[in-house]
Design a protein around this motif. Structure first.
Motif, PDB file in Angstrom:
ATOM      1  N   PRO A  70     -41.266  -5.345 112.395  1.00  0.00           N
ATOM      2  CA  PRO A  70     -41.654  -4.173 113.298  1.00  0.00           C
ATOM      3  C   PRO A  70     -42.994  -3.938 113.247  1.00  0.00           C
ATOM      4  O   PRO A  70     -43.612  -3.326 114.472  1.00  0.00           O
ATOM      5  N   TRP A 102     -40.342  -3.833 120.894  1.00  0.00           N
ATOM      6  CA  TRP A 102     -39.050  -4.452 120.817  1.00  0.00           C
ATOM      7  C   TRP A 102     -38.748  -5.489 122.017  1.00  0.00           C
ATOM      8  O   TRP A 102     -37.932  -6.328 121.779  1.00  0.00           O
ATOM      9  N   ILE A 127     -40.169  -8.756 120.684  1.00  0.00           N
ATOM     10  CA  ILE A 127     -39.401  -9.392 119.987  1.00  0.00           C
ATOM     11  C   ILE A 127     -38.244 -10.281 120.309  1.00  0.00           C
ATOM     12  O   ILE A 127     -37.879 -11.291 120.137  1.00  0.00           O
ATOM     13  N   ALA A 128     -37.651  -9.468 121.251  1.00  0.00           N
ATOM     14  CA  ALA A 128     -36.514 -10.033 122.003  1.00  0.00           C
ATOM     15  C   ALA A 128     -36.909 -11.466 122.908  1.00  0.00           C
ATOM     16  O   ALA A 128     -36.181 -12.188 122.897  1.00  0.00           O
ATOM     17  N   ILE A 150     -39.360   5.278 121.967  1.00  0.00           N
ATOM     18  CA  ILE A 150     -39.521   3.853 122.899  1.00  0.00           C
ATOM     19  C   ILE A 150     -39.836   4.130 124.299  1.00  0.00           C
ATOM     20  O   ILE A 150     -39.889   3.119 125.033  1.00  0.00           O
ATOM     21  N   THR A 202     -34.476  -7.827 116.832  1.00  0.00           N
ATOM     22  CA  THR A 202     -34.694  -6.888 117.847  1.00  0.00           C
ATOM     23  C   THR A 202     -33.814  -5.547 117.445  1.00  0.00           C
ATOM     24  O   THR A 202     -34.442  -4.319 117.560  1.00  0.00           O
ATOM     25  N   ALA A 222     -35.725  -3.922 114.316  1.00  0.00           N
ATOM     26  CA  ALA A 222     -36.855  -3.287 115.041  1.00  0.00           C
ATOM     27  C   ALA A 222     -36.640  -1.816 115.841  1.00  0.00           C
ATOM     28  O   ALA A 222     -37.063  -0.960 115.719  1.00  0.00           O
ATOM     29  N   LEU A 223     -35.575  -1.954 116.903  1.00  0.00           N
ATOM     30  CA  LEU A 223     -35.283  -0.898 117.622  1.00  0.00           C
ATOM     31  C   LEU A 223     -34.790   0.205 116.731  1.00  0.00           C
ATOM     32  O   LEU A 223     -35.173   1.491 117.124  1.00  0.00           O
ATOM     33  N   TYR A 245     -38.011   1.792 114.950  1.00  0.00           N
ATOM     34  CA  TYR A 245     -38.977   2.444 116.105  1.00  0.00           C
ATOM     35  C   TYR A 245     -38.263   3.826 116.521  1.00  0.00           C
ATOM     36  O   TYR A 245     -38.748   5.010 116.435  1.00  0.00           O
ATOM     37  N   THR A 246     -36.755   3.982 116.772  1.00  0.00           N
ATOM     38  CA  THR A 246     -36.230   4.800 117.333  1.00  0.00           C
ATOM     39  C   THR A 246     -35.919   6.110 116.138  1.00  0.00           C
ATOM     40  O   THR A 246     -35.549   7.393 116.358  1.00  0.00           O
TER      41      THR A 246
END
Length: 368
Positions: free
Chosen positions: A31, A43, A46-47, A174, A231, A234-235, A238-239
């Motif tokens: 991340p 993100w 990454i995806a 995000i 993903t 990482a999400l 971030y969130t």
């Protein structure tokens, strides 16, 4: 030549080998690397990074299905001739051992930074390599079963990541989606190539799977599962913590885990780190088996057990040769870029020459 039968692996084993043999300690810092490159759209990068991996996976499948009973040393010598074929196999052995060493050092740095501060490096290496060597010596069938168990352990650890801090989920962290632009998102894909390396082990494992017609589909399912894992983790970071905070953390996923609490667990991060050690052992085992089988293939499959032991001190030496934590991160970045280039060029070269020369053994014969 490899015959199926006792060497056959199940469909679930293929998915397990791809998932376990790909994700490593990089998930804990991915991340941060992605956020540095693509900001709030990290993100997405990454995806999308799984798409080049899926493309290369398709090429590997097209190559390997031409030689269903051969592994890399066998068909590389057949395609390129003995000198170049042996050279290709030797480079692949160095590649897999280097991937093992970097993964091992990343996990050691994480463990020493987070919880086991005074544990010497040599102890980590020896402790993790003992089960790797033992499983490799047992052969491919026990390895496949171990990967299945490891994948199940991995699936059980996912709730430890999602549930505790899920109430802190803030999608606004995000937004706006796509503000960095397609150029930035695409450029970031190259910077995060290392976490997806490892799926090319099909170059060695292809003849060992019984369900030949389903291999590509299962191969892609494994890669997509890896992308979802990367993903999703990482999400969450971030969130919950925000892009700006993630950028300044060395191991952002561990920071995220330290925020969560469960009624019976006070330190989720330490438990997750312990369970992830099984994942690291699984990844190194898959890659080390690929290196060992390739070396044995160069000697006619006569000295497999010997190579499984001889390559251990080589792996130990490469691991200890890597320097500081900064060096490890920089090496992982460079290895990700050049490793992806190496695998792509290797597979394209072998496939192109095989097509030009009309080499195809799917019907048990060689085309003229």
């Amino acid at each position: 030549m490899i015959s199926r039968g006792n060497n056959s692996l199940s469909d679930f084993s293929l998915i397990a080998i791809i998932v376990v043999g790909t994700t490593g300690a990089n998930i804990f810092y991915l991340p941060r690397i992605a956020a540095e490159q693509a900001g709030r759209d990290a993100w997405i990068s990454i995806a999308l990074a799984v798409l080049p991996a899926c493309f290369i996976a398709g090429l590997i499948y097209l190559l390997c299905r031409r030689f269903p009973n051969r592994i890399l040393p066998g068909f590389s010598v057949l395609i390129l001739g003995k000198p170049l074929g042996v050279l290709v196999s030797l480079v692949y052995i160095v590649y897999t051992l280097s991937l093992c060493a970097i993964t091992l050092r990343l996990f050691i740095e994480l463990a020493k930074t987070w919880t086991m501060f005074w544990t010497p490096q040599w102890f980590f290496i020896v402790f993790l390599l003992i089960p790797v060597a033992y499983t490799t010596l047992q052969g491919v069938a026990p390895l496949g079963r171990l990967m299945e168990i490891t994948l199940l352990i991995l699936l059980l650890t996912v709730p430890l990541v999602i549930l505790p801090a899920f109430h802190q989920f803030e999608p606004v962290q995000i937004r706006p989606v796509g503000q960095e632009g397609l150029l930035v998102i695409g450029r970031a894909i190259g910077a995060i190539a290392f976490p997806y390396l490892g799926f090319e082990v099909l170059l060695v494992f292809f003849p060992m799977f019984a369900g030949g017609k389903n291999i590509l589909r299962l191969y892609l399912i494994g890669l997509i599962a890896v992308a979802v894992l990367f993903t999703g983790s990482a999400l969450l970071t971030y969130t919950v913590m925000g892009i700006e905070y993630v950028r300044v953390q060395i191991w952002p996923l561990m920071e995220f885990l330290s925020l969560g609490r469960l009624p019976v667990l006070e330190r989720i991060d330490n438990l997750f780190l312990f369970l992830w050690a099984f994942k690291i052992i699984g990844l190194i085992t898959v890659q080390y088996y690929a290196a060992t089988a390739t070396a044995a293939g160069l000697t006619g499959q006569k000295y497999y057990s010997l190579w499984a032991l001889l390559l251990l001190p080589v792996l130990y030496t490469i691991t200890t040769f890597i320097g500081s934590q900064v060096t490890v991160f920089d090496l992982a970045f460079q290895f990700g870029l050049w490793g992806a280039v190496f695998i792509t060029v290797l597979v394209l070269l072998l496939l192109l020459v095989a097509v030009i020369r009309g080499l195809d053994e799917r019907k048990g014969m060689r085309k003229p």
